[in-house]
Design a protein around this motif. Structure first.
Motif, PDB file in Angstrom:
ATOM      1  N   LEU A   1      -5.139   2.210   7.526  1.00 49.32           N
ATOM      2  CA  LEU A   1      -6.262   1.573   6.788  1.00 49.32           C
ATOM      3  C   LEU A   1      -7.405   1.153   7.396  1.00 49.32           C
ATOM      4  CD1 LEU A   1      -3.028   0.293   5.966  1.00 49.32           C
ATOM      5  CD2 LEU A   1      -4.554   0.043   3.912  1.00 49.32           C
TER       6      LEU A   1
ATOM      7  N   ARG B   1       0.772  -0.814  -0.034  1.00 47.20           N
ATOM      8  CA  ARG B   1      -0.168   0.057   0.187  1.00 47.20           C
ATOM      9  C   ARG B   1       0.959   1.749  -0.134  1.00 47.20           C
ATOM     10  NH1 ARG B   1      -1.945  -4.294   2.134  1.00 47.20           N
ATOM     11  NH2 ARG B   1      -3.831  -4.991   1.614  1.00 47.20           N
TER      12      ARG B   1
ATOM     13  N   PRO C   1       1.950   3.898   4.138  1.00 47.29           N
ATOM     14  CA  PRO C   1       0.554   4.976   5.236  1.00 47.29           C
ATOM     15  C   PRO C   1       0.326   4.880   6.484  1.00 47.29           C
ATOM     16  CG  PRO C   1       0.547   2.903   3.581  1.00 47.29           C
ATOM     17  CD  PRO C   1       1.611   3.261   3.763  1.00 47.29           C
TER      18      PRO C   1
ATOM     19  N   ARG D   1      -8.428   5.360   3.346  1.00 52.22           N
ATOM     20  CA  ARG D   1      -6.650   4.925   2.679  1.00 52.22           C
ATOM     21  C   ARG D   1      -5.484   6.091   3.424  1.00 52.22           C
ATOM     22  NH1 ARG D   1      -3.826   0.914  -1.492  1.00 52.22           N
ATOM     23  NH2 ARG D   1      -5.422  -0.170  -0.576  1.00 52.22           N
TER      24      ARG D   1
END
Length: 602
Positions: free
Chosen positions: A302, A282, A299, A317
């Motif tokens: 999530l 991600r 990130p 996200r």
């Protein structure tokens, strides 16, 4: 349902990620506050309340053998029977699985005559999101349907009872009633089984039955924390990672999941490998201001859907973190040294370093790593102290962005050196970048007050330092950013009594006008924070002070029964609960385990 959010420290948690139950001390789910059965950021059942008509029920104890089971004990006697001993014992057992909840009630009659009882169960739900529950926002009840199998709420939740009950629906609350004859010396039993059909979340799969074979030091407090850590494990395409914490952060978090893996790396590379791969899948690929996504960026968190707590609004996200990317690089290097193959992740490493050394991580081009919060309602601060008032100037003013955090410069320096060791082709340019960062830090962050010289927690947009000693400076230890003299200064500053307590390191000096031991980030104690500083001290050879910090972490966890909260206050030399601290919390549990490993010589 309505009602203010109940303080988490007063609730009982039963956890098997991604499922958890928060109940009152007596095991009841009254349908108010933060109580309920939650799965993947949604409340599956809000009210599960058992009563015995015309009886006074008194809670007498509870016990938990592991994080996913609990037993609650009570006694009952007829209302008004003030001078008679209780003759009825009630045992309520709760067993939680990833998508199911089992409740067993046993009523034992210790009288020498039969007793006739009316047992009533009231059940309701609102399917409220955890953001609404946390904010105390009201949600309407969902009316259930009565089927041959039991109760059904839409196509999401079912509940069946054995033996069968008489059922009525009143104002969307299901009321189940049993007329019971409890014979003298006998036990009547009731079983409730709830199932939830939840939307699949690609990043929050149920982990395999086989957990990592972690061997903890011979320490009962560490064992309790390892059990909590196991209960927080989730999977992504079979890769294990630790969800950040219960109840609000039961999902993949960049910073939190990475630190949990780093702190437990001495136990093996399984958690590190799974965390690295789950986050790499991600990694940012584009510029999306609403999500604060940027190419190469790791990130922050999530979720199955967007989050709105009333204070912040985050996309499902969300990338609003300045430190997850360098921390990911550091974990990759450490896992490599521990024997994990890293070649498949080298393209992610290059992308992460391109972000770290590029303009997205240095918006004003001054050679420091900085963040500029988006205007879309995201987090004010992007470091681990991310509350809106996590740090302030001495006059109480908020620092203007872009903001450069001290510990992030250390993470970035360590990441660049680590990346150079993993990628010889790009290594020279990354080492040159790291050297420039080191000199820039030395010339801008160091300040002095009556307590001596130390790095400021941050520089604001005008490069004004935010004064006052904080625990953040301890995260610089072991990164390589500091020289020997600077290490001595930081260690000495952290060892003073205004910072170090018998139960952990304060987030801010008690001498600051901004100090508050019950604040989230300006004076409280966070166990993971102390553990990071402990590890840094050990890496710098400061073993006496590292040992004191390790002992303080274990002492704090022991005070809370081995279930280490996210944070707590220390006042007058005693630990006190922070009312809304999450427990268990992955990096808190991991920090306790790391402290126990350090003291055992591992």
């Amino acid at each position: 349902m309505t009602g203010p959010s109940t303080s988490l420290h007063s609730l009982v948690t039963v956890l098997k990620a991604p499922s958890l139950v928060l109940s009152d001390q007596d095991g009841q789910l009254p349908g108010t506050g933060s109580t309920g059965w939650f799965i993947r950021d949604k409340r599956a059942l809000a009210r599960v309340q058992l009563t015995i008509a015309d009886a006074e029920v008194v809670t007498v104890g509870r016990h938990q053998q592991n994080p996913w089971t609990a037993a609650f004990h009570a006694v009952a006697k007829a209302s008004g029977a003030r001078w008679r001993d209780s003759t009825l014992h009630l045992r309520r057992e709760r067993v939680l699985d990833a998508s199911s909840l089992l409740e067993r009630l046993e009523v034992t009659n210790f009288d020498d005559v039969d007793r006739t009882l009316t047992v009533v169960l009231r059940v309701a739900t609102d399917f409220a999101g955890v953001d609404a529950v946390k904010a105390g926002r009201a949600a309407s009840l969902i009316t259930p349907s009565v089927t041959e199998e039991g109760l059904r709420w839409q196509d999401s939740v079912t509940l069946r009872a054995e033996p069968a009950a008489t059922t009525a629906i009143r104002d969307s609350v299901a009321e189940l009633t049993w007329q019971v004859t409890a014979a003298a010396g006998q036990t009547w039993r009731l079983s409730l089984h709830a199932e939830a059909a939840v939307e699949p979340a690609d990043f929050a799969q149920v982990p395999p039955v086989t957990y990592p074979q972690w061997t903890s030091p011979s320490n009962p407090v560490a064992e309790e924390n390892l059990a909590d850590l196991r209960a927080l494990l989730l999977a992504d395409e079979g890769d294990l990672y630790a969800a950040a914490g219960s109840p609000w952060y039961l999902t993949l978090f960049g910073r939190d999941s990475i630190w949990a893996a780093r702190l437990t790396l001495p136990l093996g590379t399984d958690l590190a490998a799974g965390t690295l791969r789950a986050l790499a899948r991600r990694q940012g690929t584009r510029h999306d201001p609403a999500a604060e996504e940027q190419p190469g960026k790791i990130p922050h968190e999530l979720r199955p859907s967007a989050i709105d707590t009333g204070q912040v609004r985050l996309s499902s996200r969300y990338y609003g973190t300045i430190d997850a990317t360098p921390l990911w690089i550091c974990l990759l290097h450490e896992a490599s040294r521990a024997g994990m193959p890293v070649d498949p992740l080298l393209p992610n490493l290059v992308a992460a370093m391109n972000w770290l050394t590029g303009p997205d991580a240095d918006p004003d081009g001054d050679g420091l790593i900085e963040y500029q919060p988006a205007a879309s309602g995201g987090l004010t601060h992007h470091g681990w102290k991310d509350s809106h008032d996590a740090f302030l100037h001495q006059d109480g003013q908020h620092p203007k962005a872009p903001i450069a955090l001290c510990e992030v410069q250390g993470y970035a320096y360590a990441a660049a050196v680590a990346a150079a060791a993993l990628d010889s082709e790009n290594g020279p340019q990354w080492m040159d970048w790291a050297a420039r960062l080191r000199e820039r830090f030395r010339s801008t962050f160091w300040i002095e007050d009556a307590s001596g010289r130390y790095p400021a927690i941050a520089l604001d947009a005008d490069k004004n330092p935010v004064a006052g000693a904080t625990s953040n400076i301890g995260h610089l230890l072991g990164t390589g950013l500091l020289d020997a003299e600077e290490v001595d200064l930081v260690a000495a500053r952290l060892g003073r009594p205004d910072m170090l307590t018998p139960y952990g390191l304060r987030t801010s000096t008690a001498d600051s006008p901004m100090f508050n031991p019950f604040s989230y980030h300006r004076g409280s104690v966070w166990p993971h924070d102390t553990a990071i500083v402990m590890a840094g001290l050990a890496a710098e050879g400061k073993h006496e002070l590292a040992g004191l910090m390790a002992e303080s972490i274990l002492r704090g966890s022991e005070h809370f029964g081995g279930h280490t909260p996210e944070l707590y206050a220390v006042l007058d030399g005693q630990p006190l609960a922070y009312p809304n601290a999450c427990v268990p919390q992955a990096w808190s549990a991991a920090g306790v385990v790391r402290a126990a490993l350090y003291l055992s010589g591992a």
